[in-house]
Design a protein around this motif. Structure first.
Motif, PDB file in Angstrom:
ATOM      1  N   GLY A   1      -0.050  31.429 -28.794  1.00  0.00           N
ATOM      2  CA  GLY A   1       1.251  31.103 -29.339  1.00  0.00           C
ATOM      3  C   GLY A   1       1.399  29.598 -29.499  1.00  0.00           C
ATOM      4  N   PRO A   2       2.327  29.154 -30.345  1.00  0.00           N
ATOM      5  CA  PRO A   2       2.443  27.720 -30.636  1.00  0.00           C
ATOM      6  C   PRO A   2       2.699  26.848 -29.419  1.00  0.00           C
ATOM      7  CG  PRO A   2       3.640  29.013 -32.272  1.00  0.00           C
ATOM      8  CD  PRO A   2       3.218  29.965 -31.205  1.00  0.00           C
ATOM      9  N   ALA A   3       3.592  27.256 -28.524  1.00  0.00           N
ATOM     10  CA  ALA A   3       3.952  26.400 -27.392  1.00  0.00           C
ATOM     11  C   ALA A   3       2.779  26.222 -26.431  1.00  0.00           C
ATOM     12  CB  ALA A   3       5.154  26.985 -26.656  1.00  0.00           C
ATOM     13  N   ALA A   4       2.142  27.337 -26.043  1.00  0.00           N
ATOM     14  CA  ALA A   4       1.005  27.249 -25.124  1.00  0.00           C
ATOM     15  C   ALA A   4      -0.177  26.544 -25.777  1.00  0.00           C
ATOM     16  CB  ALA A   4       0.609  28.645 -24.647  1.00  0.00           C
ATOM     17  N   PHE A   5      -0.356  26.770 -27.076  1.00  0.00           N
ATOM     18  CA  PHE A   5      -1.434  26.085 -27.786  1.00  0.00           C
ATOM     19  C   PHE A   5      -1.203  24.572 -27.758  1.00  0.00           C
ATOM     20  CE2 PHE A   5      -4.344  24.873 -31.097  1.00  0.00           C
ATOM     21  CZ  PHE A   5      -5.320  25.860 -31.100  1.00  0.00           C
ATOM     22  N   GLY A   6       0.041  24.182 -27.938  1.00  0.00           N
ATOM     23  CA  GLY A   6       0.376  22.757 -27.865  1.00  0.00           C
ATOM     24  C   GLY A   6       0.097  22.172 -26.497  1.00  0.00           C
ATOM     25  N   ARG A   7       0.420  22.939 -25.461  1.00  0.00           N
ATOM     26  CA  ARG A   7       0.131  22.480 -24.102  1.00  0.00           C
ATOM     27  C   ARG A   7      -1.375  22.275 -23.913  1.00  0.00           C
ATOM     28  NH1 ARG A   7       0.290  26.271 -18.855  1.00  0.00           N
ATOM     29  NH2 ARG A   7      -0.320  24.741 -17.290  1.00  0.00           N
ATOM     30  N   ALA A   8      -2.157  23.207 -24.439  1.00  0.00           N
ATOM     31  CA  ALA A   8      -3.615  23.100 -24.324  1.00  0.00           C
ATOM     32  C   ALA A   8      -4.136  21.872 -25.058  1.00  0.00           C
ATOM     33  CB  ALA A   8      -4.275  24.359 -24.868  1.00  0.00           C
ATOM     34  N   GLY A   9      -3.590  21.625 -26.232  1.00  0.00           N
ATOM     35  CA  GLY A   9      -4.020  20.462 -27.003  1.00  0.00           C
ATOM     36  C   GLY A   9      -3.708  19.157 -26.310  1.00  0.00           C
ATOM     37  N   ARG A  10      -2.533  19.075 -25.711  1.00  0.00           N
ATOM     38  CA  ARG A  10      -2.157  17.843 -25.002  1.00  0.00           C
ATOM     39  C   ARG A  10      -3.008  17.631 -23.752  1.00  0.00           C
ATOM     40  NH1 ARG A  10       2.706  19.875 -26.906  1.00  0.00           N
ATOM     41  NH2 ARG A  10       3.191  20.937 -24.941  1.00  0.00           N
ATOM     42  N   ALA A  11      -3.343  18.722 -23.066  1.00  0.00           N
ATOM     43  CA  ALA A  11      -4.186  18.620 -21.871  1.00  0.00           C
ATOM     44  C   ALA A  11      -5.573  18.097 -22.235  1.00  0.00           C
ATOM     45  CB  ALA A  11      -4.293  19.979 -21.181  1.00  0.00           C
ATOM     46  N   PHE A  12      -6.113  18.600 -23.336  1.00  0.00           N
ATOM     47  CA  PHE A  12      -7.433  18.147 -23.757  1.00  0.00           C
ATOM     48  C   PHE A  12      -7.391  16.679 -24.178  1.00  0.00           C
ATOM     49  CE2 PHE A  12     -10.684  17.811 -27.246  1.00  0.00           C
ATOM     50  CZ  PHE A  12     -11.793  17.776 -26.398  1.00  0.00           C
ATOM     51  N   ARG A  13      -6.359  16.301 -24.894  1.00  0.00           N
ATOM     52  CA  ARG A  13      -6.263  14.907 -25.338  1.00  0.00           C
ATOM     53  C   ARG A  13      -6.138  13.950 -24.151  1.00  0.00           C
ATOM     54  NH1 ARG A  13      -5.489  12.602 -30.333  1.00  0.00           N
ATOM     55  NH2 ARG A  13      -5.092  14.634 -31.310  1.00  0.00           N
ATOM     56  N   SER A  14      -5.517  14.398 -23.078  1.00  0.00           N
ATOM     57  CA  SER A  14      -5.409  13.532 -21.904  1.00  0.00           C
ATOM     58  C   SER A  14      -6.789  13.253 -21.314  1.00  0.00           C
ATOM     59  CB  SER A  14      -4.494  14.157 -20.851  1.00  0.00           C
ATOM     60  OG  SER A  14      -5.117  15.238 -20.188  1.00  0.00           O
TER      61      SER A  14
END
Length: 279
Positions: A256-269
């Motif tokens: 889903g969009p929200a969890a996918f966004g969380r995953a993307g931000r975690a990877f970018r960190s």
């Protein structure tokens, strides 16, 4: 001073939404320039017809989104299936790759439930060789994913496949979380031997205690060590988000969009920590 290394950020679009337009919108909001195509409009990529593939290609071109890979289900079947079964399906995956402008196709190395790995080894290698032969003829690269419960799910057997087939058209997609789910410490147990064959990174993490999937850096997948090694080796390829944070089965996952966004931000960190730019 050398330029900061840059990797292409991608993601499994259908983990966001069935609608490709929504997939692209969320990926671009995360700064991803590419998409990995497993399905669109609820249809698996090997089952999309010519008109659907053409429409998908137009959408990606209009939005300026490239395709990092075809996330095919090839090889995610019992090893007893005839060789021709998966070679035929690979033909459809290759048609999708050509239509969408990528040369990368994810594949697997067959289920063998109830049998010992050594008893199916020859059957697996015959099938992987046949797939690689077709890939060589068609100018595409097969990226073997280390999925749990297939022949190539642990480092020893992944290495066996890629070295025994010995084809420039068969390379590796590296998935830290899948190794954790097989009881493997990915970087410690597998990286040094397999790194020469790794052409593609799939981004997810998992906890060893219960095999649950978590955002990058929050599990036992040794993501930071792996990313640092990739950076130091001069990696300049794709990093494809496959979060599996809401639901997943043997056929794929959803976030889903929200969890996918969380995953993307975690990877970018994590990539920020090691000085890698994502685009």
């Amino acid at each position: 001073m050398t330029d900061q290394p840059t990797w292409e950020l991608s993601g499994f679009g259908d983990e966001i939404d069935a609608d490709p337009a929504t997939q692209v919108a969320v990926l671009q909001a995360l700064g991803a320039s590419a998409v990995e195509v497993r399905s669109a409009w609820g249809v698996n990529v090997v089952d999309l017809d010519e008109d659907q593939l053409a429409g998908l290609h137009r959408l990606f071109e209009e939005r300026g989104q490239t395709v990092s890979a075809i996330a095919s289900p090839i090889g995610k079947v019992p090893v007893d299936e005839p060789v021709e079964h998966e070679v035929g399906r690979l033909g459809r995956a290759i048609a999708a790759a050509h239509a969408l402008g990528t040369t990368n196709i994810r594949v697997f190395s067959f289920y063998f439930e109830g049998r010992a790995p050594e008893d199916v080894r020859d059957d697996v290698l015959v099938r992987m060789r046949a797939l690689a032969d077709l890939a060589e003829r068609e100018g595409v690269t097969l990226l073997h994913e280390n999925e749990k419960d297939i022949y190539g799910d642990v480092p020893d057997r992944v290495l066996d496949i890629v070295e025994s087939v010995g084809s420039s058209a068969l390379r590796l997609a590296w998935d830290n979380a899948n190794y954790v789910q097989c009881g493997v410490k990915p970087f410690t147990d597998g990286w040094e031997r397999l790194a020469p064959y790794v052409d593609y990174l799939q981004v997810k993490d998992a906890l060893a205690a219960d095999a649950s999937v978590v955002p990058a850096g929050e599990g036992d997948g040794e993501l930071l060590q792996t990313l640092t090694a990739l950076r130091d080796a001069g990696y300049a390829g794709y990093a494809s988000l496959e979060p599996h944070l809401s639901d997943f089965t043997s056929l794929g996952g959803f976030s889903g969009p929200a969890a996918f966004g969380r995953a993307g931000r975690a990877f970018r960190s994590l990539t920020d920590q090691i000085g890698v730019t994502l685009r």
